[in-house]
Scaffold this active site. Structure first.
Site, PDB file in Angstrom:
ATOM      1  N   SER A  12       0.801  -1.224   0.000  1.00 53.49           N
ATOM      2  CA  SER A  12       0.000   0.000   0.000  1.00 53.49           C
ATOM      3  C   SER A  12       0.832   1.271   0.000  1.00 53.49           C
ATOM      4  O   SER A  12       0.306   2.356  -0.204  1.00 53.49           O
ATOM      5  CB  SER A  12      -0.957   0.007   1.199  1.00 53.49           C
ATOM      6  OG  SER A  12      -0.233  -0.028   2.413  1.00 53.49           O
ATOM      7  N   SER A 132      14.485  -7.906   4.400  1.00 48.13           N
ATOM      8  CA  SER A 132      15.083  -7.774   5.723  1.00 48.13           C
ATOM      9  C   SER A 132      15.443  -6.305   5.913  1.00 48.13           C
ATOM     10  O   SER A 132      14.607  -5.420   5.737  1.00 48.13           O
ATOM     11  CB  SER A 132      16.307  -8.675   5.833  1.00 48.13           C
ATOM     12  OG  SER A 132      16.951  -8.531   7.072  1.00 48.13           O
TER      13      SER A 132
END
Length: 299
Positions: A12, A132
């Site tokens: 989003s 990560s």
């Protein structure tokens, strides 16, 4: 040639949004997933698909994977991007908040991977890209819980890579450095909310200042730079196991690799050193705390 199908979580905004758009430009059929599907209008307008999904809700994750499989027959690339940073001294952060970070950053990532793997194994092909951070290689004061989740993602990915290689599935880790997204602001606010009025107040102020400086620095970059790296990993015939991006992230990860712990500690202390003003503010908060404790005892 049949178009490959990609699922990008946390699509989003920021890195997730830009990754979904970049994969679309490269010819993928792209599904973006996030808690608020209404925020993925740019992806839908560009020809992608938006799915409302909460990585901590098993029914939600299952429904998303089932829908894509029903509509496309497979998922070729999974980009595990959903995650957030929450800071504060370990002493100050409620265990429920620590658990939530692990639920989102680690267990949510693992669960959606579990559901995608059977199809990839059956086809003996697929790529899993785990987002990560350089925070999975370095550490910061007041970041114990966040860094723990990213260290966990690194270890999970390494084990998963060798576990899945015999099945034709590739696992790649992306380690972003300073990127101008909502992440930095959320992290700063959490540090102040959790530790801004505790014995760690001076360190919280110093952390906020360091994160603000990182956002403004020339070393920071925009999310589309990370998205290009992710797309490169997703389309490479033989991707590297890790990509640190941008260049400043490569430098920091390399520095950590070279320096002994105690020497790197000195670097961290220097970057996050409280000023005299920070220390004075911290003393004031400690005095207020002692006064409040005294009032409670007297009462």
């Amino acid at each position: 040639m049949e178009r490959q199908v990609a699922l990008v979580t946390g699509a989003s905004s920021g890195i997730g949004e830009q990754t979904a758009l970049e994969l679309l430009r490269r010819g993928f059929t792209v599904y973006g997933a996030a808690r608020r599907a209404d925020r993925m209008t740019p992806l839908v307008d560009a020809g992608g698909h938006a799915i409302a999904m909460d990585v901590t809700d098993d029914a939600s994750v299952r429904a998303a994977v089932d829908r894509i499989t029903a509509e496309q027959g497979r998922i070729d690339v999974l980009v595990n991007n959903a995650g957030y940073g929450s800071y504060g001294a370990l002493e100050d952060v409620p265990i429920d908040e620590a658990r939530r970070q692990f639920e989102v950053n680690v267990f949510g990532l693992a669960r959606i991977t579990q559901l995608v793997l059977p199809g990839m194994r059956a086809r003996r092909s697929g790529t899993i890209v785990n987002i990560s951070s350089i925070g999975g290689r370095i550490y910061e004061p007041l970041g114990a819980w966040y860094h723990s989740t990213k260290f966990a993602v690194e270890g999970l990915s390494d084990s998963l890579r060798v576990e899945l290689e015999p099945h034709g599935i590739r696992v790649v880790v992306i380690q972003p450095g300073a990127i101008r997204t909502e992440w930095n602001g959320i992290s700063r606010r959490s540090a102040v909310e959790r530790s801004g009025a505790t014995a760690y107040a001076a360190q919280a102020r110093a952390l906020v200042r360091a994160l603000e400086a990182a956002d403004r620095s020339s070393a920071a970059t925009e999310p589309h730079v990370v998205a290009a790296t992710i797309a490169k990993a997703a389309t490479a015939r033989r991707p590297r196991t890790r990509y640190a991006t941008p260049f400043s992230a490569k430098f920091i990860v390399g520095l950590r690799r070279m320096l002994p712990d105690r020497v790197f500690d000195l670097v961290i202390h220097r970057v996050f050193a409280p000023t005299k003003a920070d220390l004075a503010a911290g003393e004031a908060h400690s005095a207020e705390g002692r006064s409040s404790d005294g009032e409670r005892v007297a009462a």
